[in-house]
Write an enzyme that holds these catalytic residues in place. Sequence first.
Site, short mmCIF file in Angstrom:
data_model
loop_
_atom_site.label_atom_id
_atom_site.label_comp_id
_atom_site.label_asym_id
_atom_site.label_seq_id
_atom_site.Cartn_x
_atom_site.Cartn_y
_atom_site.Cartn_z
CD GLU B 82 7.87 -3.17 -36.63
OE1 GLU B 82 8.95 -3.61 -37.02
OE2 GLU B 82 6.78 -3.66 -36.95
CB CYS B 114 12.76 -6.49 -36.09
SG CYS B 114 11.03 -6.92 -35.99
CG HIS B 236 15.12 -10.41 -34.97
ND1 HIS B 236 14.67 -9.54 -34.00
CD2 HIS B 236 14.05 -10.67 -35.77
CE1 HIS B 236 13.39 -9.29 -34.21
NE2 HIS B 236 12.98 -9.96 -35.27
#
Lengths: 133, 350
Positions: B82, B114, B236
């Site tokens: 991003e 993400c 994550h």
Amino acid sequence: MSFESVTPARYARFMPQRYRLEANYCAKCDLHHFPPRQICKCGNKELETRTLPDEGEVLTYTIIHTPGSQFSDERPFAIGIIELATGARITAQIADTPFDEIEIGMRVKIEFRRIQTVGEAGVLAYGYKVVSM
Amino acid sequence: MTDVGIVGYGASIPRRRIKVEEIAKVWGADAESYKKGLMLTEKSVPGIDQDTVTLSVEASKRAIKRAGIDPVKIGAVYIGSESHPYAVKPSGTIVAEAIGAVPECHCADFEFACKAGSEGMFVVYSEVMAGTIEYGLAIGADTSQGAPGDALEYSASAGAAAFIFGTKDICAVCTHTYSFMTDTPDFWRREHQHYPQHAGRYTGEPAYFKHTLGAARGIMKLSGYTPDDIDWYIGHQPNGKFPLRAGKMLGFPKEKLDPGWLVPKLGNTYSGASPIGLTSTLDIAQPGQRILMVSYGSGSGSDAFIFEVTDHINEIRDLAEHTLHQLEYKPIYLDYGNYAKYRRKILKNT
């Protein structure tokens, strides 16, 4: 190649050497030419394209305190002459290395870095720097 | 069916760091409460000459070293991020040119907050499985930014991970994939905005946990495996707490998270987060072990992968710098002033 006037066409022409360290090699002289050249000093035109090793040795260096305006955010920084292979010496910024750790003979490796940005809207110029190992 | 999996992998982590205390000092915040709340003490900071492209190139060079292949055989290069340096112009072309994968190469930049990195992994895995390419390179990379003084500023960091998928000399066979996705507005950045917005506590249960747990449970049901059958879990890592709590809810003891749980010293590398965790887990994984990786991207979705490590891992893991070595090697600590300069947070009105 100077990045002082980075036009897209000029920038693109230098990509093989700036991005991938492509040199010319003369088998007769056992010599690399970097930047590449079309004819060896021996007259040989049959030169082989070779990618230089990504590690080398600092031959000499200096610290730049008053760079051109495009590099002013990075000052002070170190610039060195690095030998990567026989005859192949490059001039490159020695990045991420405290000045008191830099010495002649130090082993360094090539890293791909952003070299310069052209204003707020121009091309981003990438190339090589070296870092200590 | 032919096995498809990772044949080379690598990470790239900048050397610069900033500590939580240094950021908290500037904004009059309580560093200890941030350290406790986020379970992190410092984060990586890219150099002024580092961005998503440069970190991707370095991670890819390590992956190529481990794979031992000629880069011209790489038929696809995908970068998930991003923080692509250009608004219009692909990052992937620069990376492909720098590693020597051009010109016969498919290339695209992916975005999905993400989980953009795992999107690339998903696609190259599928292309290799379909036989349309021999090798494919997938990269998750970010030089993420948090608004000055926002909670994100304490965690948003920089790093990249690269994976080459193929069918020969595999170090980790991908045995299962699974995706879980809904429309969930927990985190976003509108056009022309410098910094993202987030929905505070809404980023937790209805967003991160719903999708992470959904994907992890889905892939375990699909595979028939239980947490006892899986040796390493990587989730994550937006902060230290979320992946630990998700791991616990799924039934994984913390020891199964440790090799890939880098956030306390690395921060949140966004698209690089779970992929970098996978690289550091591959650095220590033993043949026969199973690895579950679950990405998470706001918006929202999770991609889950189960990998089975092969004997070949022992031949290639030391061919490039280990991820933990990069994280620990001679960090350069910045004060907030230099951090602000490096992250271009200082407005120069000339």
